[in-house]
Design a protein around this motif. Structure first.
Motif, PDB file in Angstrom:
ATOM      1  N   ALA A  69       0.833  -1.209   0.000  1.00  0.00           N
ATOM      2  CA  ALA A  69       0.000   0.000   0.000  1.00  0.00           C
ATOM      3  C   ALA A  69       0.868   1.259   0.000  1.00  0.00           C
ATOM      4  CB  ALA A  69      -0.932  -0.026   1.214  1.00  0.00           C
ATOM      5  N   MET A  70       2.001   1.193   0.699  1.00  0.00           N
ATOM      6  CA  MET A  70       2.930   2.344   0.704  1.00  0.00           C
ATOM      7  C   MET A  70       3.498   2.592  -0.689  1.00  0.00           C
ATOM      8  SD  MET A  70       5.396   1.855   3.957  1.00  0.00           S
ATOM      9  CE  MET A  70       5.076   2.660   5.487  1.00  0.00           C
ATOM     10  N   ILE A  71       3.825   1.498  -1.387  1.00  0.00           N
ATOM     11  CA  ILE A  71       4.395   1.637  -2.737  1.00  0.00           C
ATOM     12  C   ILE A  71       3.361   2.286  -3.659  1.00  0.00           C
ATOM     13  CG2 ILE A  71       5.297   0.340  -4.742  1.00  0.00           C
ATOM     14  CD1 ILE A  71       7.099   0.467  -2.185  1.00  0.00           C
ATOM     15  N   LYS A  72       2.111   1.778  -3.590  1.00  0.00           N
ATOM     16  CA  LYS A  72       1.061   2.304  -4.465  1.00  0.00           C
ATOM     17  C   LYS A  72       0.847   3.804  -4.189  1.00  0.00           C
ATOM     18  CE  LYS A  72      -3.713   1.115  -5.752  1.00  0.00           C
ATOM     19  NZ  LYS A  72      -4.562   2.171  -5.239  1.00  0.00           N
ATOM     20  N   GLU A  73       0.744   4.131  -2.900  1.00  0.00           N
ATOM     21  CA  GLU A  73       0.484   5.529  -2.531  1.00  0.00           C
ATOM     22  C   GLU A  73       1.687   6.417  -2.879  1.00  0.00           C
ATOM     23  OE1 GLU A  73      -0.674   5.830   1.596  1.00  0.00           O
ATOM     24  OE2 GLU A  73      -0.871   8.010   1.404  1.00  0.00           O
ATOM     25  N   ALA A  97      10.067  -0.041   1.889  1.00  0.00           N
ATOM     26  CA  ALA A  97       9.559   0.879   0.859  1.00  0.00           C
ATOM     27  C   ALA A  97      10.647   1.871   0.430  1.00  0.00           C
ATOM     28  CB  ALA A  97       8.328   1.617   1.386  1.00  0.00           C
ATOM     29  N   ILE A  98      11.424   2.351   1.393  1.00  0.00           N
ATOM     30  CA  ILE A  98      12.520   3.281   1.060  1.00  0.00           C
ATOM     31  C   ILE A  98      13.507   2.592   0.123  1.00  0.00           C
ATOM     32  CG2 ILE A  98      14.550   4.455   2.029  1.00  0.00           C
ATOM     33  CD1 ILE A  98      12.716   5.103   4.494  1.00  0.00           C
ATOM     34  N   LYS A  99      13.831   1.330   0.426  1.00  0.00           N
ATOM     35  CA  LYS A  99      14.757   0.563  -0.435  1.00  0.00           C
ATOM     36  C   LYS A  99      14.166   0.434  -1.848  1.00  0.00           C
ATOM     37  CE  LYS A  99      18.348  -2.001  -1.233  1.00  0.00           C
ATOM     38  NZ  LYS A  99      19.694  -1.508  -1.130  1.00  0.00           N
ATOM     39  N   TYR A 100      12.875   0.143  -1.909  1.00  0.00           N
ATOM     40  CA  TYR A 100      12.209  -0.002  -3.211  1.00  0.00           C
ATOM     41  C   TYR A 100      12.277   1.323  -3.994  1.00  0.00           C
ATOM     42  CZ  TYR A 100       8.469  -0.294  -6.671  1.00  0.00           C
ATOM     43  OH  TYR A 100       7.761  -0.244  -7.841  1.00  0.00           O
ATOM     44  N   PHE A 101      11.879   2.425  -3.325  1.00  0.00           N
ATOM     45  CA  PHE A 101      11.858   3.719  -4.024  1.00  0.00           C
ATOM     46  C   PHE A 101      13.281   4.136  -4.437  1.00  0.00           C
ATOM     47  CE2 PHE A 101       7.708   4.492  -1.740  1.00  0.00           C
ATOM     48  CZ  PHE A 101       6.947   4.418  -2.899  1.00  0.00           C
ATOM     49  N   LYS A 124      21.058   3.039   5.201  1.00  0.00           N
ATOM     50  CA  LYS A 124      21.356   1.773   4.528  1.00  0.00           C
ATOM     51  C   LYS A 124      20.313   1.461   3.450  1.00  0.00           C
ATOM     52  CE  LYS A 124      23.854  -1.277   5.639  1.00  0.00           C
ATOM     53  NZ  LYS A 124      25.134  -1.674   5.020  1.00  0.00           N
ATOM     54  N   ALA A 125      19.058   1.843   3.721  1.00  0.00           N
ATOM     55  CA  ALA A 125      17.983   1.574   2.751  1.00  0.00           C
ATOM     56  C   ALA A 125      18.015   2.557   1.584  1.00  0.00           C
ATOM     57  CB  ALA A 125      16.629   1.623   3.456  1.00  0.00           C
ATOM     58  N   GLY A 126      18.792   3.640   1.739  1.00  0.00           N
ATOM     59  CA  GLY A 126      18.932   4.593   0.633  1.00  0.00           C
ATOM     60  C   GLY A 126      17.994   5.790   0.706  1.00  0.00           C
ATOM     61  N   ALA A 127      17.569   6.149   1.921  1.00  0.00           N
ATOM     62  CA  ALA A 127      16.709   7.335   2.067  1.00  0.00           C
ATOM     63  C   ALA A 127      17.428   8.567   1.524  1.00  0.00           C
ATOM     64  CB  ALA A 127      16.347   7.547   3.530  1.00  0.00           C
ATOM     65  N   THR A 128      16.708   9.417   0.832  1.00  0.00           N
ATOM     66  CA  THR A 128      17.297  10.666   0.332  1.00  0.00           C
ATOM     67  C   THR A 128      17.508  11.639   1.499  1.00  0.00           C
ATOM     68  OG1 THR A 128      15.856  10.338  -1.574  1.00  0.00           O
ATOM     69  CG2 THR A 128      17.055  12.422  -1.471  1.00  0.00           C
ATOM     70  N   MET A 129      16.502  11.690   2.373  1.00  0.00           N
ATOM     71  CA  MET A 129      16.540  12.590   3.539  1.00  0.00           C
ATOM     72  C   MET A 129      16.072  11.824   4.765  1.00  0.00           C
ATOM     73  SD  MET A 129      14.534  15.749   1.776  1.00  0.00           S
ATOM     74  CE  MET A 129      14.954  16.204   0.115  1.00  0.00           C
ATOM     75  N   LEU A 130      16.491  12.305   5.934  1.00  0.00           N
ATOM     76  CA  LEU A 130      16.125  11.673   7.199  1.00  0.00           C
ATOM     77  C   LEU A 130      15.646  12.761   8.146  1.00  0.00           C
ATOM     78  CD1 LEU A 130      16.831   8.890   9.000  1.00  0.00           C
ATOM     79  CD2 LEU A 130      18.329  10.573  10.077  1.00  0.00           C
ATOM     80  N   SER A 131      14.472  12.568   8.742  1.00  0.00           N
ATOM     81  CA  SER A 131      13.911  13.616   9.606  1.00  0.00           C
ATOM     82  C   SER A 131      13.912  13.243  11.088  1.00  0.00           C
ATOM     83  CB  SER A 131      12.460  13.919   9.190  1.00  0.00           C
ATOM     84  OG  SER A 131      12.421  14.526   7.928  1.00  0.00           O
ATOM     85  N   PRO A 132      14.989  13.592  11.820  1.00  0.00           N
ATOM     86  CA  PRO A 132      14.949  13.464  13.283  1.00  0.00           C
ATOM     87  C   PRO A 132      14.115  14.617  13.857  1.00  0.00           C
ATOM     88  CG  PRO A 132      17.217  13.582  12.431  1.00  0.00           C
ATOM     89  CD  PRO A 132      16.300  14.053  11.343  1.00  0.00           C
ATOM     90  N   PHE A 133      13.215  14.302  14.787  1.00  0.00           N
ATOM     91  CA  PHE A 133      12.270  15.289  15.339  1.00  0.00           C
ATOM     92  C   PHE A 133      12.846  15.912  16.609  1.00  0.00           C
ATOM     93  CE2 PHE A 133       7.755  14.194  13.634  1.00  0.00           C
ATOM     94  CZ  PHE A 133       8.250  14.055  12.346  1.00  0.00           C
TER      95      PHE A 133
END
Ligand code: E4P
Length: 218
Positions: A69-73, A97-101, A124-133
């Motif tokens: 569902a995450m991939i579709k959205e 999902a991050i790895k897939y994208f 490691k999954a290849g996120a473009t950005m990371l949001s620490p709150f």
């Protein structure tokens, strides 16, 4: 350090963009709800409106929490505009999902990050950005800025390309501290960005310059 504005409010996005220092926008489901944006089509239209104002990355968050569902959205969001970055929560299916994208060259922003361990997984999954709150961490009497320093240090150790996007910023001081800590991006409420302008000596100095100019001119 890049400046993003953390809002779905069109007027605030325009005001920050008019300053000429805005590099992007982050939204989340709470910020969309705050603006009264509801219904899938309205939400998608709102993202496109934001993309048409700001020439930079615009984070649009998936609501789904299951991989398919995450991939579709996420694919639907990414197809809206070239500036869309798919925002994915830091959960197990989110990492998949991050790895897939990442393999499809679709940009991602891994959100709801509260630890260095989570930051390692997302990179490691290849996120473009990371949001620490950082604000929410401070709210619970931990130290958000120390987490930014720790993640920046880890990413530098291994040349991870994931950008550290300090989120949940509460004050102008947070922005300065994020810059000191080496965050690549800070996403901020408009008030915190405008707060950077403030210094009483600037106001006093300007008042005197104008008064002195008028004395000579008269
Ligand atoms: C940004 O991407 C986050 O969703 C946001 O900064 C959260 O901020 P808050 O803790 O003020 O809700």
């Amino acid at each position: 350090m890049k400046f993003f504005i953390d809002t779905a409010n069109i007027n605030q996005i325009k005001e920050a963009n008019d300053l000429g220092v805005l590099d992007g926008v982050t939204t989340n489901p709470s910020l969309m709800a705050k603006e009264g944006i509801s219904g899938r089509n309205n939400v998608l239209d709102h993202y496109v409106n934001i993309c048409n104002i700001v020439n930079g990355p615009v984070s649009a968050e998936v609501i789904a929490t299951e991989f398919n569902a995450m991939i579709k959205e996420g694919e639907e969001l990414a197809a809206l505009h070239k500036n869309i970055v798919v925002k994915i929560p830091m959960i197990k299916d989110g990492i998949k999902a991050i790895k897939y994208f990442s393999s499809k060259n679709i940009k991602t922003n891994c959100t709801l990050v509260f630890s260095a361990g989570q930051a390692i997984l997302a990179a490691k999954a290849g996120a473009t950005m990371l949001s620490p709150f950082i604000g929410r961490i401070d709210d619970s009497s931990w130290n958000g800025i120390q987490l930014i320093e720790q993640i920046v240090h880890i990413y530098e150790n291994y040349n991870f390309e994931t950008e550290v996007l300090a989120a949940s910023i509460r004050t102008p001081l947070h922005i300065v501290q994020c810059a000191e800590a080496g965050a690549h991006i800070a996403t901020c409420p408009l008030d915190s960005i405008l707060g950077l302008l403030k210094h009483p000596l600037t106001d006093i100095g300007l008042e005197k310059f104008i008064a002195d100019y008028k004395k000579v001119e008269a």
